[in-house]
Design an enzyme around this catalytic site. Structure first.
Site, mmCIF file in Angstrom:
data_model
loop_
_atom_site.group_PDB
_atom_site.id
_atom_site.type_symbol
_atom_site.label_atom_id
_atom_site.label_comp_id
_atom_site.label_asym_id
_atom_site.label_seq_id
_atom_site.Cartn_x
_atom_site.Cartn_y
_atom_site.Cartn_z
ATOM 1 N N GLU A 102 0.836 -1.203 0.000
ATOM 2 C CA GLU A 102 0.000 0.000 0.000
ATOM 3 C C GLU A 102 0.868 1.248 0.000
ATOM 4 O O GLU A 102 2.003 1.223 0.485
ATOM 5 C CB GLU A 102 -0.870 0.009 1.267
ATOM 6 C CG GLU A 102 -2.342 -0.195 1.033
ATOM 7 C CD GLU A 102 -3.054 0.966 0.346
ATOM 8 O OE1 GLU A 102 -2.487 1.614 -0.548
ATOM 9 O OE2 GLU A 102 -4.208 1.211 0.700
ATOM 10 N N ASP A 103 0.324 2.345 -0.490
ATOM 11 C CA ASP A 103 1.057 3.602 -0.414
ATOM 12 C C ASP A 103 1.056 4.161 1.005
ATOM 13 O O ASP A 103 2.087 4.556 1.529
ATOM 14 C CB ASP A 103 0.496 4.632 -1.419
ATOM 15 C CG ASP A 103 -1.014 4.833 -1.311
ATOM 16 O OD1 ASP A 103 -1.669 4.195 -0.462
ATOM 17 O OD2 ASP A 103 -1.552 5.643 -2.093
ATOM 18 N N ASP A 106 -3.671 4.952 6.599
ATOM 19 C CA ASP A 106 -4.213 6.190 7.158
ATOM 20 C C ASP A 106 -5.260 5.824 8.225
ATOM 21 O O ASP A 106 -4.888 5.453 9.331
ATOM 22 C CB ASP A 106 -4.787 7.018 5.995
ATOM 23 C CG ASP A 106 -5.258 8.402 6.383
ATOM 24 O OD1 ASP A 106 -4.659 8.985 7.306
ATOM 25 O OD2 ASP A 106 -6.204 8.911 5.777
ATOM 26 N N PHE A 155 -1.603 16.009 4.655
ATOM 27 C CA PHE A 155 -1.978 15.359 3.400
ATOM 28 C C PHE A 155 -0.775 15.394 2.464
ATOM 29 O O PHE A 155 -0.233 16.454 2.165
ATOM 30 C CB PHE A 155 -3.182 16.050 2.759
ATOM 31 C CG PHE A 155 -3.770 15.219 1.653
ATOM 32 C CD1 PHE A 155 -4.683 14.214 1.937
ATOM 33 C CD2 PHE A 155 -3.377 15.420 0.346
ATOM 34 C CE1 PHE A 155 -5.208 13.418 0.928
ATOM 35 C CE2 PHE A 155 -3.890 14.626 -0.679
ATOM 36 C CZ PHE A 155 -4.808 13.628 -0.390
ATOM 37 N N ARG A 168 1.014 12.159 -8.725
ATOM 38 C CA ARG A 168 1.592 10.829 -8.475
ATOM 39 C C ARG A 168 3.024 10.750 -8.984
ATOM 40 O O ARG A 168 3.814 9.921 -8.555
ATOM 41 C CB ARG A 168 0.769 9.743 -9.178
ATOM 42 C CG ARG A 168 -0.644 9.571 -8.652
ATOM 43 C CD ARG A 168 -1.238 8.259 -9.185
ATOM 44 N NE ARG A 168 -2.683 8.203 -9.071
ATOM 45 C CZ ARG A 168 -3.337 7.809 -7.994
ATOM 46 N NH1 ARG A 168 -2.690 7.453 -6.912
ATOM 47 N NH2 ARG A 168 -4.660 7.766 -7.973
HETATM 48 P P1 IMP Z 1 -7.317 4.547 4.723
HETATM 49 O O1 IMP Z 1 -8.400 3.612 4.260
HETATM 50 O O2 IMP Z 1 -7.898 5.753 5.391
HETATM 51 O O3 IMP Z 1 -6.242 3.898 5.543
HETATM 52 O O4 IMP Z 1 -6.696 5.194 3.452
HETATM 53 C C1 IMP Z 1 -5.916 4.547 2.608
HETATM 54 C C2 IMP Z 1 -5.922 5.238 1.279
HETATM 55 O O5 IMP Z 1 -6.275 6.615 1.363
HETATM 56 C C3 IMP Z 1 -4.533 5.218 0.721
HETATM 57 O O6 IMP Z 1 -4.329 4.077 -0.033
HETATM 58 C C4 IMP Z 1 -4.489 6.479 -0.112
HETATM 59 O O7 IMP Z 1 -4.946 6.189 -1.411
HETATM 60 C C5 IMP Z 1 -5.462 7.413 0.548
HETATM 61 N N1 IMP Z 1 -4.767 8.412 1.388
HETATM 62 C C6 IMP Z 1 -4.744 8.489 2.725
HETATM 63 N N2 IMP Z 1 -3.991 9.515 3.167
HETATM 64 C C7 IMP Z 1 -3.524 10.111 2.052
HETATM 65 C C8 IMP Z 1 -2.655 11.242 1.836
HETATM 66 O O8 IMP Z 1 -2.147 11.918 2.741
HETATM 67 N N3 IMP Z 1 -2.398 11.533 0.532
HETATM 68 C C9 IMP Z 1 -2.906 10.833 -0.514
HETATM 69 N N4 IMP Z 1 -3.706 9.768 -0.350
HETATM 70 C C10 IMP Z 1 -4.015 9.408 0.915
HETATM 71 MG MG MG Z 2 -4.368 4.056 -2.298
#
Ligand code: IMP
Ligand code: MG
Length: 183
Positions: A102-103, A106, A155, A168
């Site tokens: 995963e990137d 969050d 962010f 990206r």
């Molecule tokens: P989660 O489900 O909230 O853990 O979010 C995961 C996804 O949200 C990641 O795979 C990202 O695509 C996106 N995301 C969360 N935080 C950021 C950020 O700071 N920048 C860009 N994308 C984010």
């Molecule tokens: Mg993502």
């Protein structure tokens, strides 16, 4: 310096050289943990594509890759909180050592969903590698097994991460600030 669009502002948080170095370390840890075995990397599109491309070339094992696509975000900075499967894996993961790539970890909503659906498919093992971790935002109890960098609650874009599908392509991970009316 990365080029921002319109009134948007970018500030470098993690430089490309630090990212490269850390990606090698993460790949070494995976190589060590799965010595003598095969690993199957599952990249979460699209954010993880650049991290996965760099990571896989530093893993010194029998390795295969597949991709899955989910969406939890609309066009903005806020997660919709609901995860949808947009593209499933091409092949079975039964009996494989799966590392979900995963990137960013969050809120944890996306990975909680992914772990649930992937576990049902009976992999031999299931781990998480995330380039970035924002633990202060977590609402689901999920931890990464391999984390590149733990970052504050900003962010970020670049190295695969987007804002409304843009940025990206940046080589550094940058903090994005929007003009006040868009926040
Ligand atoms: P989660 O489900 O909230 O853990 O979010 C995961 C996804 O949200 C990641 O795979 C990202 O695509 C996106 N995301 C969360 N935080 C950021 C950020 O700071 N920048 C860009 N994308 C984010
Ligand atoms: Mg993502």
């Amino acid at each position: 310096m990365p080029v921002a669009v319109g009134q948007e502002k970018l500030k470098v948080l993690i430089r490309r050289a630090r990212i490269q170095k850390r990606v090698v370390e993460v790949a070494r840890a995976i190589t060590r943990d799965f010595k003598g075995e095969r690993v199957h990397l599952v990249g979460v599109l699209k954010g993880a594509c650049i991290f996965l491309s760099d990571l896989v070339r530093e893993i010194n094992l029998d390795t295969s890759i597949d991709f899955i696509a989910v969406s939890s975000y609309g066009k903005g900075k806020q997660s919709s909180g609901q995860v949808r499967l947009l593209k499933d894996l091409d092949s079975s993961i039964q009996g494989l050592n799966v590392v979900v790539v995963e990137d960013i970890l969050d809120t944890g909503v996306t990975l909680t969903y992914l772990l649930r659906i992937l576990k049902q498919r009976k992999p031999k093992s299931l781990k998480i590698a995330a380039l970035l971790d924002k633990p202060s935002r977590r609402i689901k109890d999920v931890k990464g097994d391999y984390i590149g960098f733990t970052i504050p609650n900003d962010f970020v874009v670049g190295y695969g991460l987007d804002y409304a599908e843009r940025y990206r392509n940046l080589k550094d991970v940058c903090i994005l600030t929007l003009p006040p009316e868009k926040e």
